[in-house]
Write an enzyme that holds these catalytic residues in place. Structure first.
Site, short mmCIF file in Angstrom:
data_model
loop_
_atom_site.label_atom_id
_atom_site.label_comp_id
_atom_site.label_asym_id
_atom_site.label_seq_id
_atom_site.Cartn_x
_atom_site.Cartn_y
_atom_site.Cartn_z
CB ALA A 14 -0.90 0.46 1.23
CG ASP A 15 3.24 2.50 -3.37
OD1 ASP A 15 3.33 2.21 -2.67
OD2 ASP A 15 2.45 3.31 -4.43
N GLY A 43 6.09 -5.62 -7.55
CA GLY A 43 5.54 -6.86 -8.10
C GLY A 43 3.84 -6.14 -8.34
CG ASN A 45 3.55 -0.46 -8.87
OD1 ASN A 45 2.20 -0.61 -8.70
ND2 ASN A 45 4.78 0.70 -8.55
CG ASP A 250 7.84 -0.57 -9.84
OD1 ASP A 250 8.48 -1.29 -10.53
OD2 ASP A 250 7.48 -0.40 -9.01
N GLY A 285 0.82 8.80 -8.73
CA GLY A 285 0.06 7.49 -8.53
C GLY A 285 0.78 6.76 -9.22
CB SER A 289 -0.48 7.11 -13.26
OG SER A 289 0.90 6.08 -12.69
#
Length: 299
Positions: A14-15, A43, A45, A250, A285, A289
């Site tokens: 979680a970012d 991963g 992403n 990523d 994000g 994105s």
């Protein structure tokens, strides 16, 4: 016939993102924007980026049995990723604490959480996923011994792509499997084990000498360098106004891995990946994105 174009073995975080006017120095407090929570992890992403481009994608990862874990699973499924390989429990979901400045540059601190519990045994249990995948991609936000097990269990003919981030010294058997090894300048220095001298072409030669079948060096605004034993070629960057660089690398890696698996030449695949990464930085994000194949075709 493969069931999946790409299997991603890696992290899911979680970012937790805060915008700042400038990133704080040691002992300093700065005020930031409201907290935004996005699904992320290198991963996770990569899997979402590939699926949004149209690749048949699966993810082997571990999340916690908590709200962040459910957020991550929902994001993967919404993008079309097969989550049969996502294990639940063992530790809280991994979290990345991210600050983003007005130029779009970011600083990230990661608490691995459940990512650190993705084990070689989990890889062995997922043997059917490995055998069903044309390309397998990994990163280093999971234990290195788990990546080693992926390499040891790669089926004949399956391509292995590694972005060694966060970087560390790699065993020879992992380096020898990479096709390509994808690094930025900092990661290249860590892999080589010292300061890099000369041009990016020199860096690539130093990396190839360690055993990878091919190397891609990302150069930011200068694009990327694709290198094999036969030589190297520069791929120009796509000029855009950056909003947030989180996850762009990523997205680049996922697009490159998918295109290589589909038979594209390395320079062609890297040029496509550069367009994907460029679109990603124009939006806030990480996973939210990432562009679709139609958006890239319209560039």
């Amino acid at each position: 016939m493969y069931d999946y174009d790409l299997l991603v073995v890696g992290s899911a975080n979680a970012d937790l993102v805060i915008g700042v006017e400038r990133r704080p120095g040691a002992g300093e407090t700065v005020l930031g924007s409201d907290l935004a929570v996005h699904p992320g992890g290198k991963g996770g992403n990569q899997a979402v980026a590939a699926a949004r481009l149209g690749a048949r994608t699966a993810l082997l990862a571990r999340v916690g049995d908590d709200g962040h874990g459910r957020l991550l699973l929902d994001s993967q499924r919404a993008a079309g990723v097969d989550t049969a390989g996502v294990l639940v429990g063992g530790a809280p979901t991994g979290v990345a604490l991210i600050t983003v400045d007005p130029s779009g540059d970011n600083s990230i601190v990661v608490s691995p959480g459940a990512n650190g519990r993705l084990t070689p045994e989990d890889v062995r249990a997922a043997d059917a996923l490995l055998r069903a995948s044309r390309v397998v991609s990994a990163q280093l936000e999971i234990p290195l011994e788990t990546v080693v097990e992926v390499v040891r269990r790669l089926p004949e003919g399956t391509r292995f792509v590694l972005n060694p981030s966060p970087p560390r010294e790699l065993p020879a058997e992992v380096l020898a499997a990479c096709d390509p090894l994808i690094v930025n300048e900092h990661e290249a220095q860590v892999i080589v084990g010292g300061e890099l001298a000369g041009s990016p072409e020199d860096w690539a030669r130093a990396l190839l000498a360690l055993g990878p079948r091919s190397v891609v060096v990302t150069l930011g605004a200068q694009g990327a360098l694709v290198a094999t034993a036969e030589g190297s070629v520069r791929v120009p960057a796509v000029r855009v106004e950056a909003v947030d660089t989180t996850g762009a690398g990523d997205a680049f890696t996922a697009a490159l891995a998918w295109k290589l698996g589909a038979g594209a030449e390395p320079a062609e695949a890297a040029a496509y990946a550069a367009r994907v990464g460029a679109v990603a930085v124009t939006r806030a994000g990480a996973q939210v994105s990432f562009p679709t194949a139609e958006e890239i075709a319209a560039l």
